[in-house]
Design a protein around this motif. Structure first.
Motif, PDB file in Angstrom:
ATOM      1  N   ALA A   5     -23.327  -7.328  -6.218  1.00 43.53           N
ATOM      2  CA  ALA A   5     -24.788  -7.348  -6.322  1.00 43.53           C
ATOM      3  C   ALA A   5     -25.388  -6.162  -5.569  1.00 43.53           C
ATOM      4  CB  ALA A   5     -25.334  -8.665  -5.793  1.00 43.53           C
ATOM      5  N   GLU A   6     -24.760  -5.760  -4.471  1.00 40.21           N
ATOM      6  CA  GLU A   6     -25.263  -4.618  -3.691  1.00 40.21           C
ATOM      7  C   GLU A   6     -25.190  -3.328  -4.494  1.00 40.21           C
ATOM      8  OE1 GLU A   6     -23.204  -7.015  -2.395  1.00 40.21           O
ATOM      9  OE2 GLU A   6     -24.783  -7.908  -1.156  1.00 40.21           O
ATOM     10  N   GLN A   7     -24.102  -3.158  -5.254  1.00 36.50           N
ATOM     11  CA  GLN A   7     -23.980  -1.960  -6.086  1.00 36.50           C
ATOM     12  C   GLN A   7     -25.040  -1.960  -7.186  1.00 36.50           C
ATOM     13  OE1 GLN A   7     -19.756  -2.872  -6.834  1.00 36.50           O
ATOM     14  NE2 GLN A   7     -19.359  -0.692  -6.441  1.00 36.50           N
ATOM     15  N   ILE A   8     -25.294  -3.118  -7.755  1.00 32.08           N
ATOM     16  CA  ILE A   8     -26.323  -3.232  -8.795  1.00 32.08           C
ATOM     17  C   ILE A   8     -27.696  -2.994  -8.194  1.00 32.08           C
ATOM     18  CG2 ILE A   8     -27.424  -4.818 -10.433  1.00 32.08           C
ATOM     19  CD1 ILE A   8     -24.578  -6.151 -10.684  1.00 32.08           C
ATOM     20  N   ASP A   9     -27.962  -3.635  -7.058  1.00 32.41           N
ATOM     21  CA  ASP A   9     -29.257  -3.498  -6.385  1.00 32.41           C
ATOM     22  C   ASP A   9     -29.543  -2.043  -6.040  1.00 32.41           C
ATOM     23  OD1 ASP A   9     -31.627  -4.706  -5.167  1.00 32.41           O
ATOM     24  OD2 ASP A   9     -30.713  -4.197  -3.241  1.00 32.41           O
ATOM     25  N   ALA A  10     -28.521  -1.284  -5.703  1.00 31.88           N
ATOM     26  CA  ALA A  10     -28.697   0.125  -5.350  1.00 31.88           C
ATOM     27  C   ALA A  10     -29.231   0.951  -6.514  1.00 31.88           C
ATOM     28  CB  ALA A  10     -27.375   0.720  -4.850  1.00 31.88           C
ATOM     29  N   LEU A  11     -29.070   0.461  -7.735  1.00 33.74           N
ATOM     30  CA  LEU A  11     -29.543   1.188  -8.915  1.00 33.74           C
ATOM     31  C   LEU A  11     -30.920   0.731  -9.386  1.00 33.74           C
ATOM     32  CD1 LEU A  11     -26.260   1.319 -11.031  1.00 33.74           C
ATOM     33  CD2 LEU A  11     -27.194   3.054  -9.476  1.00 33.74           C
ATOM     34  N   LEU A  12     -31.413  -0.364  -8.833  1.00 34.19           N
ATOM     35  CA  LEU A  12     -32.708  -0.893  -9.265  1.00 34.19           C
ATOM     36  C   LEU A  12     -33.841  -0.150  -8.560  1.00 34.19           C
ATOM     37  CD1 LEU A  12     -31.839  -4.702  -9.386  1.00 34.19           C
ATOM     38  CD2 LEU A  12     -32.010  -3.088 -11.293  1.00 34.19           C
ATOM     39  N   PRO A  13     -35.035  -0.126  -9.166  1.00 31.24           N
ATOM     40  CA  PRO A  13     -36.121   0.688  -8.631  1.00 31.24           C
ATOM     41  C   PRO A  13     -36.784   0.156  -7.355  1.00 31.24           C
ATOM     42  CG  PRO A  13     -36.855  -0.487 -10.574  1.00 31.24           C
ATOM     43  CD  PRO A  13     -35.381  -0.734 -10.440  1.00 31.24           C
ATOM     44  N   GLN A  14     -36.509  -1.082  -6.977  1.00 25.20           N
ATOM     45  CA  GLN A  14     -37.043  -1.677  -5.749  1.00 25.20           C
ATOM     46  C   GLN A  14     -38.562  -1.781  -5.744  1.00 25.20           C
ATOM     47  OE1 GLN A  14     -34.810  -3.142  -3.721  1.00 25.20           O
ATOM     48  NE2 GLN A  14     -33.357  -2.378  -5.226  1.00 25.20           N
ATOM     49  N   THR A  15     -39.143  -1.999  -6.920  1.00 27.41           N
ATOM     50  CA  THR A  15     -40.582  -2.227  -6.984  1.00 27.41           C
ATOM     51  C   THR A  15     -40.923  -3.658  -6.567  1.00 27.41           C
ATOM     52  OG1 THR A  15     -40.451  -2.836  -9.312  1.00 27.41           O
ATOM     53  CG2 THR A  15     -40.971  -0.520  -8.811  1.00 27.41           C
ATOM     54  N   GLN A  16     -39.944  -4.562  -6.647  1.00 31.63           N
ATOM     55  CA  GLN A  16     -40.118  -5.977  -6.297  1.00 31.63           C
ATOM     56  C   GLN A  16     -41.230  -6.605  -7.144  1.00 31.63           C
ATOM     57  OE1 GLN A  16     -37.625  -6.759  -4.476  1.00 31.63           O
ATOM     58  NE2 GLN A  16     -37.203  -4.781  -3.561  1.00 31.63           N
ATOM     59  N   CYS A  42     -35.641  -5.079 -16.650  1.00 36.10           N
ATOM     60  CA  CYS A  42     -36.409  -4.369 -15.627  1.00 36.10           C
ATOM     61  C   CYS A  42     -37.284  -3.278 -16.238  1.00 36.10           C
ATOM     62  CB  CYS A  42     -35.456  -3.771 -14.587  1.00 36.10           C
ATOM     63  SG  CYS A  42     -36.264  -2.813 -13.306  1.00 36.10           S
ATOM     64  N   PRO A  43     -38.568  -3.574 -16.516  1.00 30.65           N
ATOM     65  CA  PRO A  43     -39.439  -2.538 -17.076  1.00 30.65           C
ATOM     66  C   PRO A  43     -39.594  -1.294 -16.202  1.00 30.65           C
ATOM     67  CG  PRO A  43     -40.423  -4.689 -17.402  1.00 30.65           C
ATOM     68  CD  PRO A  43     -39.226  -4.880 -16.497  1.00 30.65           C
ATOM     69  N   PRO A  44     -39.740  -1.428 -14.867  1.00 31.03           N
ATOM     70  CA  PRO A  44     -39.865  -0.205 -14.075  1.00 31.03           C
ATOM     71  C   PRO A  44     -38.614   0.676 -14.125  1.00 31.03           C
ATOM     72  CG  PRO A  44     -40.700  -2.056 -12.819  1.00 31.03           C
ATOM     73  CD  PRO A  44     -40.014  -2.617 -14.037  1.00 31.03           C
ATOM     74  N   GLY A  45     -37.451   0.063 -14.232  1.00 32.20           N
ATOM     75  CA  GLY A  45     -36.212   0.844 -14.346  1.00 32.20           C
ATOM     76  C   GLY A  45     -36.091   1.500 -15.704  1.00 32.20           C
ATOM     77  N   GLY A  46     -36.623   0.807 -16.711  1.00 25.73           N
ATOM     78  CA  GLY A  46     -36.647   1.339 -18.065  1.00 25.73           C
ATOM     79  C   GLY A  46     -35.293   1.715 -18.626  1.00 25.73           C
ATOM     80  N   PRO A 133     -52.349   6.043 -12.881  1.00 26.30           N
ATOM     81  CA  PRO A 133     -51.128   6.852 -12.888  1.00 26.30           C
ATOM     82  C   PRO A 133     -50.837   7.418 -11.499  1.00 26.30           C
ATOM     83  CG  PRO A 133     -52.493   7.399 -14.764  1.00 26.30           C
ATOM     84  CD  PRO A 133     -53.309   6.488 -13.892  1.00 26.30           C
ATOM     85  N   ALA A 134     -49.593   7.344 -11.119  1.00 21.65           N
ATOM     86  CA  ALA A 134     -49.167   7.884  -9.825  1.00 21.65           C
ATOM     87  C   ALA A 134     -49.209   9.403  -9.875  1.00 21.65           C
ATOM     88  CB  ALA A 134     -47.759   7.406  -9.498  1.00 21.65           C
ATOM     89  N   PRO A 135     -49.625  10.031  -8.779  1.00 24.16           N
ATOM     90  CA  PRO A 135     -49.653  11.497  -8.768  1.00 24.16           C
ATOM     91  C   PRO A 135     -48.257  12.096  -8.881  1.00 24.16           C
ATOM     92  CG  PRO A 135     -50.420  10.600  -6.670  1.00 24.16           C
ATOM     93  CD  PRO A 135     -50.132   9.446  -7.566  1.00 24.16           C
ATOM     94  N   HIS A 136     -47.257  11.355  -8.416  1.00 29.80           N
ATOM     95  CA  HIS A 136     -45.854  11.775  -8.525  1.00 29.80           C
ATOM     96  C   HIS A 136     -45.145  10.717  -9.362  1.00 29.80           C
ATOM     97  CE1 HIS A 136     -46.871  14.638  -5.435  1.00 29.80           C
ATOM     98  NE2 HIS A 136     -47.292  13.650  -4.668  1.00 29.80           N
ATOM     99  N   PRO A 137     -45.154  10.882 -10.694  1.00 25.33           N
ATOM    100  CA  PRO A 137     -44.669   9.816 -11.578  1.00 25.33           C
ATOM    101  C   PRO A 137     -43.164   9.577 -11.563  1.00 25.33           C
ATOM    102  CG  PRO A 137     -45.275  11.753 -12.852  1.00 25.33           C
ATOM    103  CD  PRO A 137     -45.661  12.026 -11.429  1.00 25.33           C
ATOM    104  N   ASP A 138     -42.391  10.522 -11.078  1.00 27.87           N
ATOM    105  CA  ASP A 138     -40.939  10.339 -11.073  1.00 27.87           C
ATOM    106  C   ASP A 138     -40.534   9.475  -9.895  1.00 27.87           C
ATOM    107  OD1 ASP A 138     -40.649  11.935 -13.331  1.00 27.87           O
ATOM    108  OD2 ASP A 138     -40.502  13.761 -12.127  1.00 27.87           O
ATOM    109  N   TRP A 139     -39.924   8.319 -10.175  1.00 29.19           N
ATOM    110  CA  TRP A 139     -39.470   7.390  -9.150  1.00 29.19           C
ATOM    111  C   TRP A 139     -37.991   7.659  -8.934  1.00 29.19           C
ATOM    112  CZ3 TRP A 139     -42.164   4.459  -5.959  1.00 29.19           C
ATOM    113  CH2 TRP A 139     -41.553   3.395  -5.306  1.00 29.19           C
ATOM    114  N   THR A 140     -37.647   8.119  -7.756  1.00 22.53           N
ATOM    115  CA  THR A 140     -36.272   8.528  -7.477  1.00 22.53           C
ATOM    116  C   THR A 140     -35.514   7.433  -6.719  1.00 22.53           C
ATOM    117  OG1 THR A 140     -36.823   9.493  -5.338  1.00 22.53           O
ATOM    118  CG2 THR A 140     -37.069  10.927  -7.276  1.00 22.53           C
TER     119      THR A 140
END
Length: 184
Positions: A5-16, A42-46, A133-140
């Motif tokens: 689950a930790e490996q999977i969680d590391a790839l999620l966007p963490q928007t909660q 996960c829509p934010p992860g897209g 819209p976020a001024p920095h749209p790329d979520w890293t």
């Protein structure tokens, strides 16, 4: 190889944001790891998030399930400060403490801490919160890691407050019992 689950969680966007149907990214990751949830919730992860998950898990990628929302550019909450009544109803649902304010005082959003989860919008009784819209749209992944740390810090703070409250109540009960005992 078993994926954790930790490996999977590391790839999620963490928007909660809970759009996946779970109480946050970690519970969603745990559900994926246990086979109780699919990788396309996960829509934010897209699409990019789904591709990362499919690669990690060795399964075929699939489109985002429409029941969970649609992929869109990153948004941030903005409070119309002239309309804010200071009710504080937006504070508890914010997963990263990105909203500043206190009772009967105007609130504002710390843009750099906002994950765009939209959880603050519905509780607002005067509809002064909008998503823009976020001024920095790329979520890293760096942004996701930062948001995870803020989310965990908020949860630790809340847990500490609950523990302190329980301890205060216990002391008050003990004092009351002592007072009642001396009266008899």
């Amino acid at each position: 190889m078993t994926v954790t689950a930790e490996q999977i969680d590391a790839l999620l966007p963490q928007t909660q944001c809970r759009k996946c149907g779970f109480e946050g990214c970690k519970p969603y990751a745990e559900a994926i790891a246990s086979g109780q949830a699919d990788i396309n919730q996960c829509p934010p992860g897209g699409e990019a998030g789904i591709l990362k998950l499919s690669t990690l898990l060795g399964v075929a990628a699939k489109p985002l399930a429409p029941a969970f929302g649609v992929e869109r550019p990153r948004l941030v909450a903005v409070i119309n400060e002239a309309e804010c009544i200071g009710c504080t109803k937006c504070l508890p649902p914010c997963p990263t403490d990105a909203i500043l304010g206190s009772s009967k005082h105007m609130h504002t959003v710390i843009e750099a801490e906002c994950t765009g989860c939209e959880l603050c919008v519905a509780p607002c009784p005067v509809n002064c919160i909008s998503m823009q819209p976020a001024p920095h749209p790329d979520w890293t992944l760096k942004d996701a890691d930062h948001s995870r740390i803020r989310y965990q810090a908020k949860n630790l703070r809340l847990a500490k407050q609950e523990t302190e409250k329980a301890e205060r109540l216990m002391r008050q009960k003990q004092l009351l019992a002592k007072i009642n005992k001396t009266k008899t």
